[in-house]
Each structure stands twice: as structure tokens, then as C-alpha cells.
Design a protein around this motif. Structure first.
Motif, PDB file in Angstrom:
ATOM      1  N   GLY A 181      -5.180  25.543 -23.267  1.00 29.74           N
ATOM      2  CA  GLY A 181      -4.998  23.993 -23.069  1.00 29.74           C
ATOM      3  C   GLY A 181      -4.886  23.466 -22.068  1.00 29.74           C
ATOM      4  N   ILE A 182      -4.322  22.300 -21.920  1.00 29.05           N
ATOM      5  CA  ILE A 182      -3.935  21.448 -20.714  1.00 29.05           C
ATOM      6  C   ILE A 182      -2.724  22.239 -20.084  1.00 29.05           C
ATOM      7  CG2 ILE A 182      -3.120  19.668 -19.559  1.00 29.05           C
ATOM      8  CD1 ILE A 182      -6.046  19.250 -20.589  1.00 29.05           C
ATOM      9  N   SER A 183      -2.767  22.550 -18.879  1.00 27.30           N
ATOM     10  CA  SER A 183      -1.766  23.454 -18.221  1.00 27.30           C
ATOM     11  C   SER A 183      -0.437  22.684 -17.932  1.00 27.30           C
ATOM     12  CB  SER A 183      -2.192  24.143 -16.733  1.00 27.30           C
ATOM     13  OG  SER A 183      -1.087  24.620 -16.284  1.00 27.30           O
ATOM     14  N   ASP A 184       0.697  23.451 -17.910  1.00 26.08           N
ATOM     15  CA  ASP A 184       2.095  22.890 -17.807  1.00 26.08           C
ATOM     16  C   ASP A 184       2.081  22.608 -16.438  1.00 26.08           C
ATOM     17  OD1 ASP A 184       2.953  23.428 -20.269  1.00 26.08           O
ATOM     18  OD2 ASP A 184       3.827  25.352 -19.705  1.00 26.08           O
ATOM     19  N   VAL A 185       1.297  23.011 -15.496  1.00 23.67           N
ATOM     20  CA  VAL A 185       1.128  22.447 -13.937  1.00 23.67           C
ATOM     21  C   VAL A 185       0.154  21.375 -13.698  1.00 23.67           C
ATOM     22  CG1 VAL A 185       2.406  24.626 -13.308  1.00 23.67           C
ATOM     23  CG2 VAL A 185       0.079  24.505 -13.476  1.00 23.67           C
ATOM     24  N   ASN A 186      -0.317  20.878 -14.728  1.00 24.21           N
ATOM     25  CA  ASN A 186      -1.523  19.904 -14.529  1.00 24.21           C
ATOM     26  C   ASN A 186      -0.917  18.673 -14.001  1.00 24.21           C
ATOM     27  OD1 ASN A 186      -4.486  18.929 -15.163  1.00 24.21           O
ATOM     28  ND2 ASN A 186      -3.370  17.460 -16.708  1.00 24.21           N
ATOM     29  N   ALA A 187      -1.541  18.329 -12.907  1.00 19.37           N
ATOM     30  CA  ALA A 187      -1.099  16.871 -12.417  1.00 19.37           C
ATOM     31  C   ALA A 187      -2.408  16.251 -12.169  1.00 19.37           C
ATOM     32  CB  ALA A 187      -0.340  16.980 -11.008  1.00 19.37           C
ATOM     33  N   PRO A 188      -2.908  15.234 -13.213  1.00 16.08           N
ATOM     34  CA  PRO A 188      -4.149  14.704 -13.153  1.00 16.08           C
ATOM     35  C   PRO A 188      -4.415  13.805 -12.218  1.00 16.08           C
ATOM     36  CG  PRO A 188      -2.738  13.959 -14.932  1.00 16.08           C
ATOM     37  CD  PRO A 188      -1.746  14.859 -14.325  1.00 16.08           C
ATOM     38  N   ASP A 189      -3.368  12.819 -11.661  1.00 16.88           N
ATOM     39  CA  ASP A 189      -3.641  11.970 -10.792  1.00 16.88           C
ATOM     40  C   ASP A 189      -2.831  12.272  -9.528  1.00 16.88           C
ATOM     41  OD1 ASP A 189      -5.587   9.879 -12.160  1.00 16.88           O
ATOM     42  OD2 ASP A 189      -3.501  10.145 -13.678  1.00 16.88           O
ATOM     43  N   VAL A 190      -3.376  12.261  -8.262  1.00 15.90           N
ATOM     44  CA  VAL A 190      -2.592  12.457  -7.161  1.00 15.90           C
ATOM     45  C   VAL A 190      -3.102  11.288  -6.071  1.00 15.90           C
ATOM     46  CG1 VAL A 190      -1.814  14.067  -5.228  1.00 15.90           C
ATOM     47  CG2 VAL A 190      -2.073  14.889  -7.605  1.00 15.90           C
ATOM     48  N   LEU A 191      -2.283  10.431  -5.651  1.00 15.12           N
ATOM     49  CA  LEU A 191      -2.879   9.597  -4.468  1.00 15.12           C
ATOM     50  C   LEU A 191      -1.700   9.849  -3.343  1.00 15.12           C
ATOM     51  CD1 LEU A 191      -4.278   7.000  -3.602  1.00 15.12           C
ATOM     52  CD2 LEU A 191      -2.549   5.727  -4.529  1.00 15.12           C
ATOM     53  N   SER A 192      -2.396   9.992  -2.143  1.00 10.70           N
ATOM     54  CA  SER A 192      -1.948  10.085  -0.804  1.00 10.70           C
ATOM     55  C   SER A 192      -2.311   9.008   0.184  1.00 10.70           C
ATOM     56  CB  SER A 192      -1.685  11.478  -0.512  1.00 10.70           C
ATOM     57  OG  SER A 192      -3.111  11.853   0.042  1.00 10.70           O
ATOM     58  N   VAL A 193      -1.560   8.428   0.836  1.00 13.75           N
ATOM     59  CA  VAL A 193      -1.960   7.455   1.819  1.00 13.75           C
ATOM     60  C   VAL A 193      -1.254   7.660   2.963  1.00 13.75           C
ATOM     61  CG1 VAL A 193      -2.226   5.063   2.574  1.00 13.75           C
ATOM     62  CG2 VAL A 193      -2.727   5.831   0.024  1.00 13.75           C
ATOM     63  N   ASN A 194      -1.634   7.606   4.103  1.00 12.73           N
ATOM     64  CA  ASN A 194      -1.014   7.721   5.646  1.00 12.73           C
ATOM     65  C   ASN A 194      -1.584   6.860   6.446  1.00 12.73           C
ATOM     66  OD1 ASN A 194      -2.822   9.484   7.538  1.00 12.73           O
ATOM     67  ND2 ASN A 194      -2.477  10.569   5.310  1.00 12.73           N
ATOM     68  N   TRP A 195      -0.871   6.278   7.337  1.00 10.50           N
ATOM     69  CA  TRP A 195      -1.352   5.217   8.571  1.00 10.50           C
ATOM     70  C   TRP A 195      -0.529   5.445   9.306  1.00 10.50           C
ATOM     71  CZ3 TRP A 195       1.589   3.894   4.058  1.00 10.50           C
ATOM     72  CH2 TRP A 195       2.409   3.191   4.415  1.00 10.50           C
ATOM     73  N   VAL A 196      -1.305   4.726  10.525  1.00 11.53           N
ATOM     74  CA  VAL A 196      -0.705   4.670  11.846  1.00 11.53           C
ATOM     75  C   VAL A 196      -0.935   2.885  12.368  1.00 11.53           C
ATOM     76  CG1 VAL A 196      -0.733   5.109  14.457  1.00 11.53           C
ATOM     77  CG2 VAL A 196      -1.075   6.896  12.732  1.00 11.53           C
ATOM     78  N   TYR A 197       0.160   2.459  12.581  1.00 12.38           N
ATOM     79  CA  TYR A 197      -0.043   0.862  13.183  1.00 12.38           C
ATOM     80  C   TYR A 197       0.635   0.731  14.473  1.00 12.38           C
ATOM     81  CZ  TYR A 197       0.504  -4.038  13.482  1.00 12.38           C
ATOM     82  OH  TYR A 197       0.502  -5.541  13.732  1.00 12.38           O
ATOM     83  N   GLN A 198      -0.048   0.377  15.416  1.00  7.23           N
ATOM     84  CA  GLN A 198       0.602  -0.146  16.779  1.00  7.23           C
ATOM     85  C   GLN A 198       1.153  -1.439  16.660  1.00  7.23           C
ATOM     86  OE1 GLN A 198      -2.285  -0.267  20.074  1.00  7.23           O
ATOM     87  NE2 GLN A 198      -0.741   0.786  21.279  1.00  7.23           N
ATOM     88  N   THR A 199       2.430  -1.453  16.962  1.00  7.81           N
ATOM     89  CA  THR A 199       2.998  -2.822  16.880  1.00  7.81           C
ATOM     90  C   THR A 199       2.800  -3.456  18.163  1.00  7.81           C
ATOM     91  OG1 THR A 199       5.055  -1.798  18.072  1.00  7.81           O
ATOM     92  CG2 THR A 199       4.939  -1.988  15.506  1.00  7.81           C
TER      93      THR A 199
END
Length: 202
Positions: free
Chosen positions: A174-192
């Protein structure tokens, strides 16, 4: 093979006898105590570890398909299907299960065995939006929607891993104990904005 009813029966080194004689015990200020020669281990005993005969190393096959589209010169969109299938995964299986309060090996309570009988599958959709550096901003956003299915995520006796039904390994699939169904990662660079030309306080 080890005869669990008489573990030392095939131990040729001692002629089929237990190599563990009664040991003397003593403590500070206490007299030396010699157990009688006929002393036996209290039963039932626990067999904490055994390994499956012909244990196989785990194998994994993986595949993926991705589509990318560049919009203008600064934007990139990517959608990917990523999957894998694994065999011979490490699982701990009880080899002395009680059935109607009766165990196959009456001198033992638990007999843990490390077995390479587990399987696992991973299916995912992975989506990326990427903006190349322009107008002082660069960023990447990744989102993954996935599912992991297996029979057991803990292949270690140290963490009391195991399957619910030792007679049918797939019963626990069945569904695993280590299942992580939703993963979102965001990274950015902003020059002030630069401070050149601004007042001394700034």
C-alpha cells in the motif's frame, strides 16, 4: 540448516553439544555462585536475527519522459513523468508466527528473518517554471506530485520493521510510510537597486 529445536545438534566442533557451560557468577562482596550443570535457558527464547538463504541485493529500474518549451528568451516550462520499480527490497519477516496460539517452533517466541522479498514503485509528475535572469530577477519553481507504494518501509530489525502478514507479503502492500505526495521548492535571486547617487542616510 539449523535445527531450531536443538540449535547445536549439527555443531561438529563440540560434537553436537552446547558450547556454553554453566558460568560462575560473582559480585563485590558476594560469594561465587556455580549454577547446576543441568541448568537450561528459560523458554520460549527470542531469535532476534537470521538471514534469508540466498539473500538477493536490491534492484531498481527507472525511466522518465520530459517535455520542455521556451517562451520568448527568458521563460522555460518543463513537464516530466518520472518513475521507478524496485525488487528484492529488504524486509523483516516473522518466521515463527502464532496461529491460534500455536507456534511452529515452540521453544521460541519471535524469530526475525531478514529477507529480500519486498517490492516498491514510484510514480511522479514533475513540473518546472524557470525564469532566466532579467530585470534584476531570476527564479525557479519545481512542483512534484508523486506516489510511493511498497510492502514495508522499515527493513531493519533495530526499528522493529516487518510485515503484517508473514504468510502473504503482498497483504501489506500500500501507500509507503515514506510517501510525500506533494513537494514544492522555489528559489530566486533578486538584485536590489543600487545605492549610488542616493543620500548618505540611504
Amino acid at each position: 540448516s539449523i535445527n531450531l529445536n536443538d540449535p547445536w545438534a549439527n555443531f561438529a566442533t563440540t560434537g553436537g553439544k552446547s558450547p556454553f557451560p554453566p558460568f560462575a557468577s560473582q559480585g563485590p562482596g558476594l560469594p561465587v555462585y556455580f549454577p547446576p550443570k543441568g541448568i537450561v535457558f528459560p523458554l520460549p527464547d527470542t531469535f532476534d536475527y537470521s538471514a534469508q538463504k540466498n539473500f538477493n541485493l536490491g534492484q531498481t529500474a527507472s525511466w522518465n519522459l520530459s517535455i520542455e518549451h521556451q517562451l520568448k528568451s527568458n521563460w522555460l516550462f518543463r513537464a516530466a513523468y518520472v518513475a521507478s520499480e524496485s525488487w528484492h527490497q529488504d524486509l523483516v519477516v516473522q518466521q515463527n508466527p502464532g496461529v491460534k496460539n500455536v507456534r511452529p517452533y515452540s521453544n521460541f517466541s519471535t524469530i526475525h528473518q531478514d529477507m529480500s522479498v519486498g517490492t516498491a514503485s514510484y510514480q511522479s509528475g514533475q513540473f518546472t517554471v524557470e525564469k532566466k535572469f532579467s530585470n534584476g530577477l531570476q527564479f525557479t519553481a519545481n512542483y512534484t506530485r508523486s506516489k510511493i507504494i511498497d510492502e514495508g518501509a522499515l527493513g531493519s530489525i533495530a526499528f522493529t520493521g516487518g510485515v503484517t502478514n508473514p504468510f502473504n507479503i503482498r497483504f501489506n502492500r500500500g501507500i509507503s510510510d515514506v510517501n510525500a505526495p506533494d513537494v514544492l521548492s522555489v528559489n530566486w535571486v533578486y538584485q536590489t537597486p543600487g545605492l549610488k547617487g542616493m543620500n548618505p542616510v540611504a
